[in-house]
Design a protein around this motif. Structure first.
Motif, PDB file in Angstrom:
ATOM      1  N   ARG A   1      34.451 105.033  61.167  1.00  0.00           N
ATOM      2  CA  ARG A   1      32.997 105.165  60.988  1.00  0.00           C
ATOM      3  C   ARG A   1      32.721 105.751  59.614  1.00  0.00           C
ATOM      4  NH1 ARG A   1      32.799 108.620  65.721  1.00  0.00           N
ATOM      5  NH2 ARG A   1      31.644 109.968  64.337  1.00  0.00           N
ATOM      6  N   PHE A   2      32.172 104.929  58.732  1.00  0.00           N
ATOM      7  CA  PHE A   2      31.841 105.401  57.392  1.00  0.00           C
ATOM      8  C   PHE A   2      30.465 106.041  57.371  1.00  0.00           C
ATOM      9  CE2 PHE A   2      34.849 101.913  56.467  1.00  0.00           C
ATOM     10  CZ  PHE A   2      35.786 102.638  55.755  1.00  0.00           C
ATOM     11  N   LEU A   3      30.307 107.061  56.553  1.00  0.00           N
ATOM     12  CA  LEU A   3      29.005 107.689  56.372  1.00  0.00           C
ATOM     13  C   LEU A   3      28.047 106.689  55.730  1.00  0.00           C
ATOM     14  CD1 LEU A   3      30.157 111.134  54.944  1.00  0.00           C
ATOM     15  CD2 LEU A   3      29.307 110.660  57.244  1.00  0.00           C
ATOM     16  N   PRO A   4      26.776 106.669  56.171  1.00  0.00           N
ATOM     17  CA  PRO A   4      25.822 105.701  55.618  1.00  0.00           C
ATOM     18  C   PRO A   4      25.667 105.806  54.100  1.00  0.00           C
ATOM     19  CG  PRO A   4      24.887 106.808  57.526  1.00  0.00           C
ATOM     20  CD  PRO A   4      26.190 107.481  57.216  1.00  0.00           C
ATOM     21  N   GLY A   5      25.793 106.997  53.524  1.00  0.00           N
ATOM     22  CA  GLY A   5      25.623 107.184  52.086  1.00  0.00           C
ATOM     23  C   GLY A   5      26.655 106.452  51.244  1.00  0.00           C
ATOM     24  N   LEU A   6      27.803 106.087  51.849  1.00  0.00           N
ATOM     25  CA  LEU A   6      28.825 105.348  51.111  1.00  0.00           C
ATOM     26  C   LEU A   6      28.425 103.882  50.922  1.00  0.00           C
ATOM     27  CD1 LEU A   6      32.126 106.686  52.680  1.00  0.00           C
ATOM     28  CD2 LEU A   6      31.096 107.300  50.500  1.00  0.00           C
ATOM     29  N   ARG A   7      27.514 103.431  51.744  1.00  0.00           N
ATOM     30  CA  ARG A   7      27.026 102.047  51.685  1.00  0.00           C
ATOM     31  C   ARG A   7      28.174 101.040  51.566  1.00  0.00           C
ATOM     32  NH1 ARG A   7      22.932 103.064  47.210  1.00  0.00           N
ATOM     33  NH2 ARG A   7      23.508 100.971  46.629  1.00  0.00           N
ATOM     34  N   ILE A   8      29.079 101.111  52.510  1.00  0.00           N
ATOM     35  CA  ILE A   8      30.189 100.157  52.564  1.00  0.00           C
ATOM     36  C   ILE A   8      29.626  98.825  53.027  1.00  0.00           C
ATOM     37  CG2 ILE A   8      32.370  99.574  53.681  1.00  0.00           C
ATOM     38  CD1 ILE A   8      32.725 102.050  52.019  1.00  0.00           C
ATOM     39  N   LYS A   9      29.866  97.786  52.234  1.00  0.00           N
ATOM     40  CA  LYS A   9      29.408  96.451  52.630  1.00  0.00           C
ATOM     41  C   LYS A   9      30.312  95.410  52.006  1.00  0.00           C
ATOM     42  CE  LYS A   9      25.956  96.331  48.954  1.00  0.00           C
ATOM     43  NZ  LYS A   9      24.558  96.194  48.641  1.00  0.00           N
ATOM     44  N   GLY A  10      30.322  94.236  52.613  1.00  0.00           N
ATOM     45  CA  GLY A  10      31.136  93.145  52.102  1.00  0.00           C
ATOM     46  C   GLY A  10      30.573  92.586  50.805  1.00  0.00           C
ATOM     47  N   VAL A  11      31.451  92.106  49.961  1.00  0.00           N
ATOM     48  CA  VAL A  11      31.042  91.453  48.718  1.00  0.00           C
ATOM     49  C   VAL A  11      30.877  89.967  49.045  1.00  0.00           C
ATOM     50  CG1 VAL A  11      31.724  90.877  46.350  1.00  0.00           C
ATOM     51  CG2 VAL A  11      32.241  93.138  47.283  1.00  0.00           C
ATOM     52  N   GLN A  12      29.657  89.459  48.912  1.00  0.00           N
ATOM     53  CA  GLN A  12      29.361  88.087  49.331  1.00  0.00           C
ATOM     54  C   GLN A  12      30.257  87.053  48.663  1.00  0.00           C
ATOM     55  OE1 GLN A  12      25.146  87.682  48.566  1.00  0.00           O
ATOM     56  NE2 GLN A  12      24.657  88.171  50.688  1.00  0.00           N
ATOM     57  N   ALA A  13      30.530  87.209  47.395  1.00  0.00           N
ATOM     58  CA  ALA A  13      31.300  86.208  46.653  1.00  0.00           C
ATOM     59  C   ALA A  13      32.805  86.297  46.906  1.00  0.00           C
ATOM     60  CB  ALA A  13      31.025  86.342  45.162  1.00  0.00           C
ATOM     61  N   ALA A  14      33.232  87.313  47.646  1.00  0.00           N
ATOM     62  CA  ALA A  14      34.673  87.515  47.858  1.00  0.00           C
ATOM     63  C   ALA A  14      34.923  87.968  49.299  1.00  0.00           C
ATOM     64  CB  ALA A  14      35.211  88.543  46.861  1.00  0.00           C
ATOM     65  N   PRO A  15      35.073  87.034  50.226  1.00  0.00           N
ATOM     66  CA  PRO A  15      35.319  87.413  51.624  1.00  0.00           C
ATOM     67  C   PRO A  15      36.539  88.324  51.755  1.00  0.00           C
ATOM     68  CG  PRO A  15      34.880  85.059  51.442  1.00  0.00           C
ATOM     69  CD  PRO A  15      35.025  85.593  50.034  1.00  0.00           C
ATOM     70  N   GLY A  16      36.394  89.361  52.572  1.00  0.00           N
ATOM     71  CA  GLY A  16      37.475  90.323  52.792  1.00  0.00           C
ATOM     72  C   GLY A  16      37.495  91.462  51.795  1.00  0.00           C
ATOM     73  N   VAL A  17      36.588  91.410  50.799  1.00  0.00           N
ATOM     74  CA  VAL A  17      36.480  92.478  49.805  1.00  0.00           C
ATOM     75  C   VAL A  17      35.235  93.287  50.110  1.00  0.00           C
ATOM     76  CG1 VAL A  17      36.197  93.009  47.344  1.00  0.00           C
ATOM     77  CG2 VAL A  17      37.692  91.118  48.056  1.00  0.00           C
ATOM     78  N   PHE A  18      35.339  94.598  49.985  1.00  0.00           N
ATOM     79  CA  PHE A  18      34.236  95.502  50.295  1.00  0.00           C
ATOM     80  C   PHE A  18      33.830  96.294  49.063  1.00  0.00           C
ATOM     81  CE2 PHE A  18      36.645  94.743  54.091  1.00  0.00           C
ATOM     82  CZ  PHE A  18      35.661  94.439  55.027  1.00  0.00           C
ATOM     83  N   GLU A  19      32.580  96.730  49.075  1.00  0.00           N
ATOM     84  CA  GLU A  19      32.024  97.571  48.012  1.00  0.00           C
ATOM     85  C   GLU A  19      31.799  98.965  48.573  1.00  0.00           C
ATOM     86  OE1 GLU A  19      27.728  98.040  45.732  1.00  0.00           O
ATOM     87  OE2 GLU A  19      28.225  96.141  46.684  1.00  0.00           O
ATOM     88  N   LEU A  20      32.116  99.968  47.794  1.00  0.00           N
ATOM     89  CA  LEU A  20      31.888 101.369  48.126  1.00  0.00           C
ATOM     90  C   LEU A  20      30.996 101.959  47.043  1.00  0.00           C
ATOM     91  CD1 LEU A  20      32.661 104.313  49.194  1.00  0.00           C
ATOM     92  CD2 LEU A  20      34.615 104.145  47.676  1.00  0.00           C
ATOM     93  N   THR A  21      29.916 102.616  47.441  1.00  0.00           N
ATOM     94  CA  THR A  21      29.050 103.311  46.492  1.00  0.00           C
ATOM     95  C   THR A  21      29.493 104.766  46.444  1.00  0.00           C
ATOM     96  OG1 THR A  21      27.212 101.836  46.990  1.00  0.00           O
ATOM     97  CG2 THR A  21      26.656 103.939  45.980  1.00  0.00           C
ATOM     98  N   TRP A  22      29.958 105.214  45.282  1.00  0.00           N
ATOM     99  CA  TRP A  22      30.451 106.598  45.152  1.00  0.00           C
ATOM    100  C   TRP A  22      29.558 107.455  44.260  1.00  0.00           C
ATOM    101  CZ3 TRP A  22      31.760 107.678  40.133  1.00  0.00           C
ATOM    102  CH2 TRP A  22      32.068 106.602  39.318  1.00  0.00           C
ATOM    103  N   ALA A  23      28.525 106.850  43.651  1.00  0.00           N
ATOM    104  CA  ALA A  23      27.542 107.562  42.824  1.00  0.00           C
ATOM    105  C   ALA A  23      26.317 106.660  42.733  1.00  0.00           C
ATOM    106  CB  ALA A  23      28.116 107.839  41.431  1.00  0.00           C
ATOM    107  N   PRO A  24      25.183 107.165  42.247  1.00  0.00           N
ATOM    108  CA  PRO A  24      24.005 106.303  42.154  1.00  0.00           C
ATOM    109  C   PRO A  24      24.288 104.975  41.437  1.00  0.00           C
ATOM    110  CG  PRO A  24      23.360 108.566  41.760  1.00  0.00           C
ATOM    111  CD  PRO A  24      24.870 108.552  41.848  1.00  0.00           C
TER     112      PRO A  24
END
Length: 100
Positions: A41-64
């Motif tokens: 369970r990731f914290l919502p602030g990390l905004r973990i989401k899939g990268v549309q152009a690259a299936p199986g790759v995820f994005e992590l937001t670590w700063a604004p």
């Protein structure tokens, strides 16, 4: 405990971060990302989401304006997730490189 791997592009990107950006990324990974990997369970602030152009790759937001991309790799230790870091920097890491 999760295991990690760094692709060469990530290492080059990481070397371009300011010391403060590098510290912040490490803190976010250790204090927020790793616990989410462990309990699923990731914290919502990390905004973990899939990268549309690259299936199986995820994005992590670590700063604004701090982003890192990653994917799950084959487990190195049974029962522990393995993360492969792909890119890190600002939102600009999602802009395709210029080409012919």
């Amino acid at each position: 405990m999760p295991t990690f791997e760094v692709l060469p592009r990530f290492a080059r990107d990481f070397a371009k971060l300011t010391p403060e950006q590098a510290r912040r990324f490490r803190r976010v990974v250790l204090e927020e990302f790793v616990p989410g990997l462990t309990d699923g369970r990731f914290l919502p602030g990390l905004r973990i989401k899939g990268v549309q152009a690259a299936p199986g790759v995820f994005e992590l937001t670590w700063a604004p304006d701090g982003r890192a991309t990653w994917q799950y790799g084959e487990e190195k230790i049974a029962g522990s997730p393995h993360v492969i870091w792909r890119r890190i920097g600002t939102h600009g890491i999602f802009v395709p490189p210029p080409g012919p």
